[in-house]
Every structure is written in structure tokens, then in C-alpha cells.
Design an enzyme around this catalytic site. Sequence first.
Site, short mmCIF file in Angstrom:
data_model
loop_
_atom_site.label_atom_id
_atom_site.label_comp_id
_atom_site.label_asym_id
_atom_site.label_seq_id
_atom_site.Cartn_x
_atom_site.Cartn_y
_atom_site.Cartn_z
N LYS A 1 80.36 -29.92 67.87
CA LYS A 1 81.28 -30.99 68.34
C LYS A 1 82.46 -30.21 68.77
O LYS A 1 82.90 -29.21 68.35
CB LYS A 1 81.61 -32.00 67.04
CG LYS A 1 82.59 -32.89 67.26
CD LYS A 1 82.87 -33.70 66.00
CE LYS A 1 84.12 -34.77 66.13
NZ LYS A 1 84.04 -35.35 64.78
N LYS A 14 78.28 -33.18 70.44
CA LYS A 14 79.15 -34.25 70.33
C LYS A 14 80.71 -33.94 70.91
O LYS A 14 81.34 -33.64 70.18
CB LYS A 14 79.26 -34.50 69.03
CG LYS A 14 80.39 -35.92 68.67
CD LYS A 14 80.42 -36.18 67.25
CE LYS A 14 81.37 -37.35 67.14
NZ LYS A 14 81.59 -37.56 65.63
N ASP A 33 80.88 -34.03 59.49
CA ASP A 33 81.49 -33.50 60.54
C ASP A 33 82.52 -32.47 60.04
O ASP A 33 83.55 -32.68 59.35
CB ASP A 33 82.24 -34.56 61.37
CG ASP A 33 81.31 -35.28 62.19
OD1 ASP A 33 80.20 -35.37 61.91
OD2 ASP A 33 81.97 -35.63 63.06
#
Lengths: 320, 281
Positions: free
Chosen positions: A220, A256, A157
Amino acid sequence: MLQNDPLVLPPLLSDVTSSESALRSFLFGLSGVDKVGVEQRVAELSTRSIKTTAKAEGIDLAIKMIDLTTLEGMDTKGKIKTLCAKARRPDPLDSSVPSVAAVCVYNDLVAEAKSNLVGTNIKVAAVATAFPSGRATLATKIQDTSDAVAQGADEIDMVIDRGAFHEGRFLDIYDQIQSIKQVCKSAHLKVILETGELKTYDNVKRASWIAMLAGADFIKTSTGKIQPAATLPVTLVMLQAIRDFHIQTRRMIGMKPAGGIKTTKDAFKNLVLVKETLGDNWLNPDMFRIGASSLLNDLLMQRKKLTTGAYSGPDYVTVD
Amino acid sequence: MAELEIKRTAKLFIGGAFPRSESGRTYEVFDKNKQFLANVTLGSKKDARDAVTAARSSFSKWSQATAYNRGQVLYRVAEIMQGRREQFVTEVNTWSKTKKQAEIEVDKAIDLLVWFAGWTDKLSMTTGSNNPVAGPFFNFSIPEPTGVVAAIAPSQNPLLSLVEIIGSIVLSGNAVIVIPSEKQPLTAVSLAEVFATSDVPGGVINILTGSYKEIAPWLASHEDVNALDLSGVSDKAVALDLEKSGAQTLKRVLRPNANLPGLERIKFFLETKTVWHPRGL
């Protein structure tokens, strides 16, 4: 599983990243986001009522989509151990509860998480690139990422450089994401836009496109360290960007939302947005994740309510 | 006299706010002469769930407030009730035989609140103890509130019994969800307005008007409720069911017709914590 083949852009998109000015004119040529329209659409979809068997399925699906997260300065190996135990079997008294999708930790704790998840399908995600601020040199970010990959992280991430975004250095962001993507090797790359710092829906849309063009597997919303985090309108704007990208490239990008999703109701609102924007192909843990920690307990309590008929309480789920 | 008479909407009291029922339902309330009085909110199981959440979140702050502070808050409730005495008398009188009886009930309720207010900072020395032990230790037993209590208030003397239930439960630091008399809920609605304006933190006292037979089973089975006060349950079969349901999560249950006098009622919703502390160091 997610496709991981090299990104080949169609002719229309192939040279938008050839120069700063080309990228800029592409991003500013994207149609503007209708703020009122997005918010109204979200408000409308949020009223949907999901009950009984649909609710039971929704709860299990949401559990399977969770990236169970701990990103605190005070994280210990013991904390990771308990988190992994919870990820494997969220309710110790009920083996019918599915495992979560992944655990998400800082990169020095990846090895610990890995060793506690041997023999399961649960992935380990590591935050990298000077999370959460992203304020470091590219060399440091690459080192940060390769450390995590070397320890066995399945997913990375990364955060984008929001400073560069506000300065208008879009190509720098694009290049950085590409560099990190190369270091990731087979690990999936999730790109955190930190939408709370991007200020407008148009900016969110532009940042989504930069990330997708640069080869992100997932986009995300947030780090969870900044308020507002994953609001529903922002999630919808990103889902629509994913849809547009899919129409033009046939490539499926995952989504996400993370931060601020605390209740089963919040999770369901997100699932409805996905279903209505992208359809069933995205309604699985390979294409949609929810970054959360306290959400899991609420899902477990709701699940228990459905099976026993009595409301459950926080004394009956594990303390994080 | 205002040009337009403004009728009050009798709503629930949850977390310091006055919401309508999640179910959107209401029911009609009549006086002793079968004259229509008001439409009152008919609470549902989801309102009960929301009330438990509100009560639980207020509990830590209320139970950790100083006893002196809790006493001040309860005294303040009495002050404001005194200021609205006429309104309460009128409302109690819709069911009492005479106005005189109504006045007596209201005055007793106010006196009782002052009495409760005085008890907050005297509980630990009257119900706690310093225990002799064989060893170099101080050993204390300290009363602590039990947590979230769900209570059903009786129809007799609706105001006085409601004040007795709420006061005896919250003075020690518990949070309460109370279902007032189904037929005579108006004094409870007025009492909620008193609580809302008297420094009682939101969520410590929650009032759900409606049918206890509908709502109480959800509270009895709720895992986040620690005790039940069944004072107002007149139906024996229902009381037994509630008691059985409460036993599943080891709740303290005050049975109907227990009629605990004074301090005993307060003590029922306490737990005792015993602490060992080294001596002579």
C-alpha cells in the site's frame, strides 16, 4: 480469494534475506527506476478516455474496490456506524449500487465495525503497528496487531519503519513485517510503505521488494497523513515491482493506493495503470483496493449522471 | 503602435481563469455590418459543469464575506470599467446604432454597478425584519443568498443587461454562471477581464460564451445549481423546457420578460432565514 499459503521463494531469491549484506546487495542490485520513463508512461496512460458503458462498468468496479476509510482522532462509534451503513449501501436510493470492499478503521473500533457488517461480505481492515508513524517498539506493534486480530479484523494495514529504511536497516524492516505477519494468522497483511517519506522511486521499489519478500499480501502506498500520498508514478513503480515479483515467484501480491484519490478520473487512471501493468487478473477487489473516503461520493455522482443524464451535486449524496 | 498587432483570443472565464473550451471549439462573431470581429470560444456542457464546480467552491467564502467587503469589490469593478471606458464604447458600438448610444450604455452600466455596490450592506435592514412573536423571544428574518445561479443574458443592450444580471445576483453573496448574448459576446469577454483584475474571488462570476440552447439545459438540470435567470431566453419553447427541468430540483426560476425593477431583482435571488433567540436572560 487471495492465496495465503506460506511463501516459498525460488532458489534465486531464497537466500537474499539471509543477512543484512545479502539483502542490501540484492536491493541495490535491482535495476534502477527510469524516472522520466515512468512519469511519461503515466502521463500517456492518463489521457485514456473512458466513456458510456465502459465508464459505467469502471465506476461500479471502482466502488467495489474501495476501502472506505476513517482514520481520525475524533472517530466515534456513531461515525463507524454511519460509515458501515454507507459501505453496505453507498446510495440509499439506489440498490443497484454495489457495496464497497472493506471499511478501514483504527483498531479499537474494529469490534464496532464488525458488528455493523454482520451478514455482509464487507471486510474490516484495521491499521496497526503504531499507525501512522510506526514509531514504537516491536512488542508494542505486535500487541497492536494482535488486538485488532482478536477483535476480528479481516485485514491488517501495517506501516513500515521509515526511519530504519533511511538508516539502511533493511533486514530489521523485513523481520518486523515477518513478525507481524505471524501475528496476523488468517488476516491479510497490507504493508504501507509511506512513499511520501521514501523520497525516490528507487527507494519505493526497494521497500516494495522488502515487503513482498517478507510475506505481505498487499503493498500500500501511504497512510494518507503525509503529502504527497498516492501519486500515479509511485503506484506504477509499485505495480511494476509486483509484476517482477510475480514473474520470479508466481505469487500474486495485491496493491492498494491510498490518499489523494478523490475523483472518478483519479480512480480510472489507477485502474488503467493496473490493467496495463498487471492485466485483468489484478482488476478485482481481491487484488486491487483503493483507500479513500471522499472518492465514493464522486463515484456516486458520476454514476447518477450516467443513469439520469443530469449532473448531480454534493447535496444529493451523504455527508461523511 | 506595436510592430505586430496582437489580437485577443476571446476565451471563457471559469474559476478566475481564462480557459479555452474543453471541446476546443470556437465560432465566428460579426458586427452589425456583417464584418468579421473575432473568433470566440464555443462553450460546451463540460465547461458548464466546470463552471458550476468553480461557482460552488467560491460560494461559501463570497457569501460569508462582509457586506461592506462585497460592496468594495463591486465598486472596484466600476472603477476599472471606468478606466477601460473607451474599449467598452468601441465594443458596444459594433452593434449600437450610434456611438452616442454606446457611450450612454457604458455609462449606465458603470452607474448601475456603483448602485449595486451601495446595496450590499443595506439589504438586511430593508428586506429583513424583526418580527413580533407571542413569547419571550427575539425573532429575526434575515435574507441569505440562494447559492449558485445560472443566468442567460439578453442580446438587447448586451453590456448593460449583463452588468444588471451579474451585479444583482452576486451583490448578496450568490455565485453566478452567465451565458452572454451569443451574437454579441465581446463585451462579456472584456467584462471578464475587468472582474479578473478587481478582487472578485475566482469562481464567483463565471462567463460561458456560446449557444445558450446548447449549454443552458445542462445548467437547468444540474443538481448543484440553485436558481435560474432566464432573462435572455427569447425562444418560448426553450424557456418552458428549462423551467420544467429546473423544477425537478426545485430551482428558483426568473422567467423571461419578468423585468423586475431595481431591488425586486436583487430580492429574487435571496432566501429568508428566520431565527428565534431567547430574550430577557
